[in-house]
Design an enzyme around this catalytic site. Structure first.
Site, PDB file in Angstrom:
ATOM      1  N   GLY A  45     -11.880  11.644  23.364  1.00 36.98           N
ATOM      2  CA  GLY A  45     -11.068  12.067  22.219  1.00 36.98           C
ATOM      3  C   GLY A  45     -11.558  11.414  20.936  1.00 36.98           C
TER       4      GLY A  45
ATOM      5  N   THR B 186     -10.135   9.307  18.759  1.00 40.34           N
ATOM      6  CA  THR B 186      -9.893   7.876  18.495  1.00 40.34           C
ATOM      7  C   THR B 186     -10.860   7.032  19.323  1.00 40.34           C
ATOM      8  OG1 THR B 186      -7.571   8.559  18.372  1.00 40.34           O
ATOM      9  CG2 THR B 186      -8.039   6.210  18.128  1.00 40.34           C
TER      10      THR B 186
ATOM     11  N   GLU C 246     -10.133  10.172  33.289  1.00 40.13           N
ATOM     12  CA  GLU C 246      -9.482   9.092  32.529  1.00 40.13           C
ATOM     13  C   GLU C 246      -8.557   8.286  33.434  1.00 40.13           C
ATOM     14  OE1 GLU C 246      -9.354  11.132  28.096  1.00 40.13           O
ATOM     15  OE2 GLU C 246      -7.676  11.434  29.444  1.00 40.13           O
TER      16      GLU C 246
END
Ligand code: 5RP
Length: 230
Positions: free
Chosen positions: A30, A32, A106
């Site tokens: 992602g 960030t 993840e």
């Protein structure tokens, strides 16, 4: 209006303080986490030695572009620290993840990690999880039946589609159901209910896994543990 990109970068920069030489580092997915990978790459190019385990194909490409050496679970069975993003974070540091579709990898990386750090901008911090649709990874065969059972749990369920109107396919060749619950009163109970549905591969609720959340807010960061402000 807050500068969310700046908040993401501030949170990512703060997380670097927790990375020590010699560590095996989980690399999240992602926008960030991408800030973190870029900043970590700068350190690596200045001689800082770590090895990364990426949580998605996209992250592995990005990490390579930034010169970060990679390893995998054939070489390591634990990670010292992982830095990843989230779609929602509640006060107990339970998360919704998987907006980018990488939730299975993840979660595998998060559960093999000694210290999980979540980095996020201020929009991600919520009182209750559920406004963001919970991504649930399902095998393609019979996804409609799985969707009905999740609907019975109280969600509005949509099969995730691509920009070209095809069902989204994950790295493991599964589909994603985006399940809007509006409010998830008991995340742990929902985890159990989802686990009982045949055809669910994994879901994006991360309960009790996060050690530290670093949230960018304006030109500062807040560091939070499940007990409160760190
Ligand atoms: C991908 C994720 C991401 O961490 C999550 O969607 C947050 O992304 P961003 O930092 O771009 O807001 O779970 O599967």
């Amino acid at each position: 209006m807050p500068d969310y990109e700046k908040e993401k970068e501030l949170a990512a920069r703060e997380s670097l303080k927790y990375i020590q030489p010699g560590m095996t580092v989980g690399l999240g997915s992602g926008s960030t986490a991408a800030h973190f990978i870029r900043l970590l790459g700068e350190k690596v190019r200045n001689g800082f030695r770590i090895e990364g385990i990426p949580t998605s194909v996209r992250t592995s490409v990005l990490a390579r572009e930034h010169g970060i050496p990679l390893t995998d679970f054939s070489q390591r069975n634990r990670l010292d620290v992982t830095v990843d993003g989230a779609d929602e974070i509640d006060r107990a540091l339970n998360l919704i993840k998987g907006g980018g579709g990488a939730l299975l990898r993840e979660k595998i990386v998060a559960t093999a990690t000694d210290f999980l750090i979540i980095v996020a901008d201020s929009r991600k911090s919520v009182d209750n999880l559920g406004a963001f649709p919970l991504p649930v990874e399902v095998i393609p065969f019979g996804w409609e039946l799985v969707g009905e059972q999740i609907r019975d749990l109280g969600a509005v369920v949509k099969l995730r589609m691509t920009a070209t109107s095809q069902p989204f396919v994950t790295a493991q060749k599964n589909h994603i159901l985006d399940c809007r619950f509006e409010e998830i009163a008991d995340p742990e109970r929902l985890c159990e209910s989802l686990r009982r549905i045949t055809g669910v591969v994994e879901h994006g609720l991360f309960v009790g896994l996060t050690d530290l959340a670093i949230v960018g807010r304006g030109d500062k960061t807040e560091s939070l543990t499940a007990e409160g402000v760190a």
